[in-house]
Design an enzyme around this catalytic site. Structure first.
Site, PDB file in Angstrom:
ATOM      1  N   HIS A  21       0.849  -1.202   0.000  1.00 60.65           N
ATOM      2  CA  HIS A  21       0.000   0.000   0.000  1.00 60.65           C
ATOM      3  C   HIS A  21       0.883   1.251   0.000  1.00 60.65           C
ATOM      4  O   HIS A  21       0.680   2.174  -0.808  1.00 60.65           O
ATOM      5  CB  HIS A  21      -0.901  -0.019   1.237  1.00 60.65           C
ATOM      6  CG  HIS A  21      -1.687   1.237   1.444  1.00 60.65           C
ATOM      7  ND1 HIS A  21      -3.021   1.341   1.143  1.00 60.65           N
ATOM      8  CD2 HIS A  21      -1.319   2.457   1.933  1.00 60.65           C
ATOM      9  CE1 HIS A  21      -3.445   2.566   1.422  1.00 60.65           C
ATOM     10  NE2 HIS A  21      -2.429   3.261   1.915  1.00 60.65           N
ATOM     11  N   GLU A  22       1.866   1.259   0.900  1.00 62.42           N
ATOM     12  CA  GLU A  22       2.774   2.403   0.971  1.00 62.42           C
ATOM     13  C   GLU A  22       3.655   2.490  -0.272  1.00 62.42           C
ATOM     14  O   GLU A  22       4.035   3.585  -0.695  1.00 62.42           O
ATOM     15  CB  GLU A  22       3.625   2.318   2.238  1.00 62.42           C
ATOM     16  CG  GLU A  22       2.839   2.369   3.538  1.00 62.42           C
ATOM     17  CD  GLU A  22       2.015   3.638   3.686  1.00 62.42           C
ATOM     18  OE1 GLU A  22       2.413   4.680   3.114  1.00 62.42           O
ATOM     19  OE2 GLU A  22       0.965   3.604   4.358  1.00 62.42           O
ATOM     20  N   HIS A  25       1.994   4.598  -2.898  1.00 62.17           N
ATOM     21  CA  HIS A  25       2.246   6.029  -2.715  1.00 62.17           C
ATOM     22  C   HIS A  25       3.653   6.392  -3.179  1.00 62.17           C
ATOM     23  O   HIS A  25       3.855   7.398  -3.871  1.00 62.17           O
ATOM     24  CB  HIS A  25       2.094   6.399  -1.234  1.00 62.17           C
ATOM     25  CG  HIS A  25       0.711   6.256  -0.698  1.00 62.17           C
ATOM     26  ND1 HIS A  25      -0.393   6.798  -1.321  1.00 62.17           N
ATOM     27  CD2 HIS A  25       0.238   5.647   0.436  1.00 62.17           C
ATOM     28  CE1 HIS A  25      -1.481   6.541  -0.609  1.00 62.17           C
ATOM     29  NE2 HIS A  25      -1.123   5.830   0.458  1.00 62.17           N
TER      30      HIS A  25
END
Length: 404
Positions: A21-22, A25
Site C-alpha cells: 500500500h505504501e 504512494h
C-alpha cells in the site's frame, strides 16, 4: 503447530499488504516528480535502514503498519529550501490525487491478483444468496450430542419417506411459504407431528406429508447469546451447495472482474452495518456468544488465518486475505482525515474552489490549512482508535473461530 504457523503467515501477509500500500504512494510520488524522504515498514525504533538516492528505506521494530514520508503533504509542513518546488501540496491536482489513490489501488490490485489465482487453482464460489430451498441430500435425523457433534442414526429420514430427494425445491411446508433453505429449516424447527409439504420436481408441484421428528440441536435463544441444547423439529435434509466454478488463464480474467464486483457489493453492505454490530462486540467481551458477523481486528483476522491453515483450507486463507485487502482499500478511501480519501477530498475541493475563483476573476486561495482541520481529525482518530481497541479486545478474549 499449524494453527500458530497460520497466524504468523497471515500476520506477515497483512504486513506485506500494508507495505505494498505504501509502495503505491512511493512509486507514484517518485514518478510524478515529488520527493519521498522515507519509506519504512513498521513503527518505533529502527532495526535496519539504507539510503537509495534521496529516499531512506528501512524496517522498524513494531510490525503494525508502515509509512511513506512525502515532502509537503500539507502546507503547514516545514520544508528545506531545495524541497519547496517539489512539495506535494504545490503539485497539480491530478498528481496529488494519483499519489493518494495509489495506496488503496495497490490493495485493490492485491485483491484482484489473489482472486485470479483462486479462480485458476480452486475455482470461484457463488456469492449470491440462494433464492430457492433446494434439497441437496436426504438422511436420517441424528441428535446433536454436543456443539457440532451428531450422534448415530440409521435408515431413511422423514423427508426421504415422504418422497423428497436431492434436487427437489421446497416451496411450502405446513401453512408457510418458504423461499430459501434457511427459511425452510427455521419453519421446520418450530413444527411437530405430520404436516403437508409442497415441493417442485422438474417443474411439477407435488404435495406430500412429512412426519416432523423432534431432536436435539444447540440453538441460540437470542442474538449474541450462548448456544444451548433445545428440542426442535427436523426432517433429515441438507442444503444444496453449488461447487466452485473453475476457469482457464483467459476466462478467469472476466470472471475475476465479475467476482470482485460482487465481493465489493457484499463488503460494502458489511461495512455499512459495522455501527450496528458494536453492541454485540461489547456483549462478546463480557462473555456472550461471539456473533461471527461482528467486525474483527488484524488480530482476529490472523486467528482466522490460523484456523484455515490448521485445517488445510488454503483457498480460504487466500480468499480471506483478498477480502481484507478490499476492505483496507475501501476504508482508506473514506473522505475523512486522516485517511487517504480525506486528503483526496481536500485536493479536489481546492481545485474546484480555485476554478470558481478564477472564473470570477479572483486570485486563487491559499491551500487548506490542515491545522484548522485538526479538531475534526482528532474526532475521527478517537473513533478509529476506540474501534481498534474494541475489536482487538474482543478478538483476544472471545475470538471468532471457524471450527469451534
Amino acid at each position: 503447530m499449524m494453527f500458530a504457523l497460520g497466524i504468523v503467515l497471515f500476520a506477515i501477509a497483512i504486513l506485506i499488504s500494508v507495505a505494498l500500500h505504501e509502495c503505491g504512494h512511493l512509486w507514484v510520488a517518485c514518478a510524478t516528480g515529488m520527493k519521498v524522504r522515507r519509506y519504512f515498514v513498521g513503527f518505533g525504533p529502527t532495526l535496519w535502514s539504507t539510503r537509495r538516492g534521496e529516499t531512506q528505506y528501512g524496517i522498524k521494530a513494531v510490525p503494525l503498519g508502515g509509512f511513506c514520508d512525502i515532502v509537503g503533504m500539507t502546507s503547514v509542513e516545514k520544508l528545506e529550501p531545495d524541497e519547496s518546488d517539489r512539495a506535494m501540496y504545490k503539485q497539480a491536482t491530478w498528481k496529488r490525487v494519483a499519489v493518494l489513490f495509489a495506496g488503496p489501488a495497490m490493495n485493490f490490485v492485491i485483491c484482484l491478483v489473489l482472486i485470479y489465482g483462486i479462480a485458476l487453482v480452486w475455482g470461484l464460489p457463488n456469492l449470491h444468496m440462494p433464492t430457492r430451498a433446494v434439497i441437496g441430500e436426504t438422511a436420517c435425523v441424528a441428535s446433536e450430542l454436543d456443539q457440532g457433534k451428531l450422534g448415530n442414526c440409521t435408515g431413511p429420514g422423514p423427508a426421504a419417506l415422504a418422497g423428497l430427494r436431492a434436487g427437489d425445491v421446497v416451496v411450502k411446508i405446513g401453512d408457510t411459504t418458504v423461499s430459501t433453505f434457511d427459511d425452510m429449516a427455521a419453519v421446520v424447527r418450530k413444527l411437530h407431528g405430520t404436516v403437508p409439504i409442497v415441493f417442485e420436481r422438474d417443474g411439477t408441484a407435488i404435495t406430500s406429508y412429512v412426519d416432523i421428528t423432534p431432536t436435539q440441536r444447540y440453538m441460540s435463544k437470542g442474538k449474541g447469546s450462548q448456544l444451548e441444547p433445545a428440542t426442535v423439529g427436523a426432517i433429515g435434509v441438507g442444503a444444496h451447495h453449488l461447487l466452485p466454478t473453475h476457469y482457464g488463464v483467459f476466462s478467469a480474467l472476466p470472471a475475476t472482474a465479475a467476482f470482485a464486483g460482487d465481493l465489493t457489493v457484499e463488503v460494502g453492505k458489511a461495512l455499512v452495518t459495522i455501527p450496528t454490530k458494536l453492541g454485540a462486540l461489547v456483549h462478546a467481551i463480557g462473555g456472550g456468544q461471539r456473533d461471527p458477523q461482528t467486525p474483527m481486528s488484524v488480530v482476529g483476522a490472523s486467528i482466522i488465518g490460523g484456523d484455515t491453515v490448521d485445517h488445510g483450507l488454503w483457498v480460504a486463507f487466500w480468499f480471506f486475505l483478498a477480502q481484507l485487502n478490499l476492505i483496507l482499500g475501501a476504508i482508506n478511501l473514506v473522505p475523512l482525515l486522516p485517511f487517504d480519501g480525506g486528503h483526496i477530498a481536500i485536493a479536489v475541493f481546492e481545485r474546484i474552489r480555485n476554478l470558481i475563483r478564477s472564473a470570477r476573476g479572483v486570485v486563487v486561495a491559499a491551500p487548506v490549512n490542515y491545522l484548522k482541520l485538526m479538531p475534526a481529525t482528532y474526532v475521527v482518530l478517537v473513533f478509529v482508535v476506540g474501534y481498534v481497541l474494541l475489536t482487538v479486545t474482543a478478538d483476544l478474549v472471545n475470538p471468532i473461530r471457524l471450527f469451534q
